[in-house]
Design an enzyme around this catalytic site. Structure first.
Site: not given
Ligand code: FRU
Length: 500
Positions: A41, A218
């Site tokens: 992300d 998310e």
């Molecule tokens: C989304 C996610 C988020 C988390 C991060 C961990 O892609 O799963 O929810 O904060 O990646 O790398």
């Protein structure tokens, strides 16, 4: 002992590195990718004192997910990125996704114009709290706040919740407070918190169980966007979740109002609106404090991340997209357009410019591109044709190609990557389509090809599809096509990306 384990880790990853060949042919030119190692992300996207910042989920040690920390890069033009040292490293917890705001008026006491990051501290899968770190030197160094956690995991029944993550914040002027949106992923619930100083937060409201409820929620964000051609605005709540394709992740959004406390959906609870109809657009968040409303996302899918074949890096970001809203017959909908900075980049070299050209079924006219990074802006009048489009990344030797087209009968824009190159996972080869209507018999496709990715913006950003591809061998060629009749190309412009 700790040092020995670290030395062993480094040795093992060094051996791994030495064995694998680099795949620079798939390195994007005008998309952000880390020089080496894993990213997912984008985090803390923010514009501050002439610089665009990307923070991103990063593994500083390996080319796979792990040791989650915030990587960091800055840019003056949203195209060329300068890599900076890791901004927020893991310690006893992983540093998961979150946002950054600029505290202009020093509400936090960390200093006027300080950059304040709030992110999820993940206790190696056991618990998730919200933590804060700040920087008073334009993001170059960060101090983790002594009073962390600023929001501990909710404790229903006395037990801390395992999943509570991805805060994103903004200043809400009418209610004179900071607002945070954060999710309880498995409950399909977004929570809104308010704060006067970024450190003490109070729960304002919750929004849950609407839209797509197939996977989890998310990376939420809430942003007020203008409606094109109107005075008014609407609030958009975006979430990463199941996408439009069954069992594949993607992003959805809700359009509504926000009164400083509660987000109210304009649409019935079961309305499902998707941001992007490809399989490789996830975790996008808006840029805070930016001159224009814009966002970017991670270009990959959790469905096949292990199989991503790039080395020494894995993961890249989409191009930044300017976002706004449009009133349609079905309701107010999201528009996404490529950021002007990308369109105006000095590296584009005009290759082709044409008007009024008839095309027949795969009419054989083929352009040869040396580079694997180009931009095609084409407008078709469908006339008798049932399908029009452009084939890109064509390789005459192995017949690989990716098709980007519009189908009249199904009223769909699509990317077909079935024969695009390396099939990295069984569920990778696919044709992904988005609803889109022709406008007075014409469709416009704005296509970005960048070595290992395609982003197509249909009409004026009404439909967007993002797909990774891994073509093998020399594959710069492209060709326009029509099917089921003769179509007319009313406008065609193509640019090739020239490296500095
Ligand atoms: C989304 C996610 C988020 C988390 C991060 C961990 O892609 O799963 O929810 O904060 O990646 O790398």
């Amino acid at each position: 002992m700790k040092n020995l384990i670290l030395a062993l880790c480094l040795f093992v990853s060094y051996v791994g590195y030495a064995q694998q060949a680099s795949t620079e042919q798939w390195r994007p030119n005008f998309h952000f990718s880390p020089a080496k190692n894993w990213t997912n992300d984008p985090n803390g996207l923010v514009y501050h004192e002439g610089e665009w910042h990307i923070f991103y989920q990063y593994n500083p040690f390996e080319n796979k997910w792990g040791h989650m920390s915030w990587g960091h890069a800055v840019s003056k033009d949203l195209v060329n990125w300068e890599h900076l040292p890791v901004a927020i490293p893991e310690d006893s917890v992983w540093i998961f996704s979150g946002g950054v705001v600029i505290d202009k008026n020093n509400t936090s006491g960390f200093g006027a114009n300080s950059m304040v990051a709030i992110y999820t501290a993940d206790y190696h899968g056991k618990k998730e709290n919200q933590h804060l770190a700040y920087s008073t030197d334009k993001g170059r160094t960060w101090t983790k706040y002594k009073g962390n956690p600023i929001i501990p995991a909710p404790m229903p029944g006395g037990k801390a919740m395992k999943d509570f993550r991805d805060p994103n914040m903004f200043w809400h002027e009418p209610s004179k407070q900071w607002v945070m949106v954060v999710v309880l992923p498995l409950e399909f619930k977004a929570q809104f918190y308010g704060s006067k100083n970024l450190t003490n937060w109070t729960l304002l409201s919750e929004f849950s169980k609407q839209g797509d409820l197939r996977k989890m929620w998310e990376c939420p964000s809430l942003i007020e966007l203008p409606i094109e051609g109107e005075q008014g605005t609407r609030w958009v709540l975006m979430l990463s979740s199941n996408g439009p394709h069954q069992d594949f992740i993607g992003m959805q959004y809700f359009v509504g109002t926000f009164d400083g406390k509660t987000f109210t959906n304009d649409n019935p609870a079961d309305t499902k609106l998707y941001v992007d109809y490809g399989k490789d657009f996830y975790a996008a968040i808006p840029f805070y404090n930016a001159p224009k409303k814009s966002m970017l996302g991670w270009m990959a899918s959790w469905n096949y991340t292990d199989a991503l074949p790039t080395f020494p890096w894995k993961g890249q970001m989409s191009i930044p997209r300017e976002i706004s809203l449009k009133r349609t017959k079905e309701g107010v909908r999201l528009l996404q357009k490529p950021a002007e900075e990308v369109l105006k980049a000095k590296n584009w070299r005009g290759l082709v410019q044409m008007e009024e050209m008839g095309i027949e079924e795969d009419n054989g006219m083929m352009w040869q591109n040396q580079a694997g990074s180009y931009m095609i802006d084409v407008e078709f009048e469908l006339n008798g044709a049932r399908e029009v489009g452009v084939k890109v990344m064509k390789n005459p030797t192995n017949n690989q190609e990716t098709l980007i087209g519009y189908q009249k009968d199904s009223e769909q824009l699509y990317i077909n990557r079935i024969n695009s190159g390396k099939v990295i996972a069984p569920n990778f080869a696919s044709m992904d389509a988005s609803p889109m209507k022709e406008e007075r018999g014409t469709v416009r496709l704005l296509v970005f090809v960048d070595q290992s990715s395609i982003e197509v913006f249909g009409n004026e950003g009404e439909a967007v599809i993002t797909s990774l591809i891994f073509p093998e061998g020399n594959s710069g060629n492209w060709q326009l096509f029509s099917r089921g009749g003769r179509a007319k190309v009313t406008k065609l412009k193509v640019w090739e990306w020239q490296k500095d």
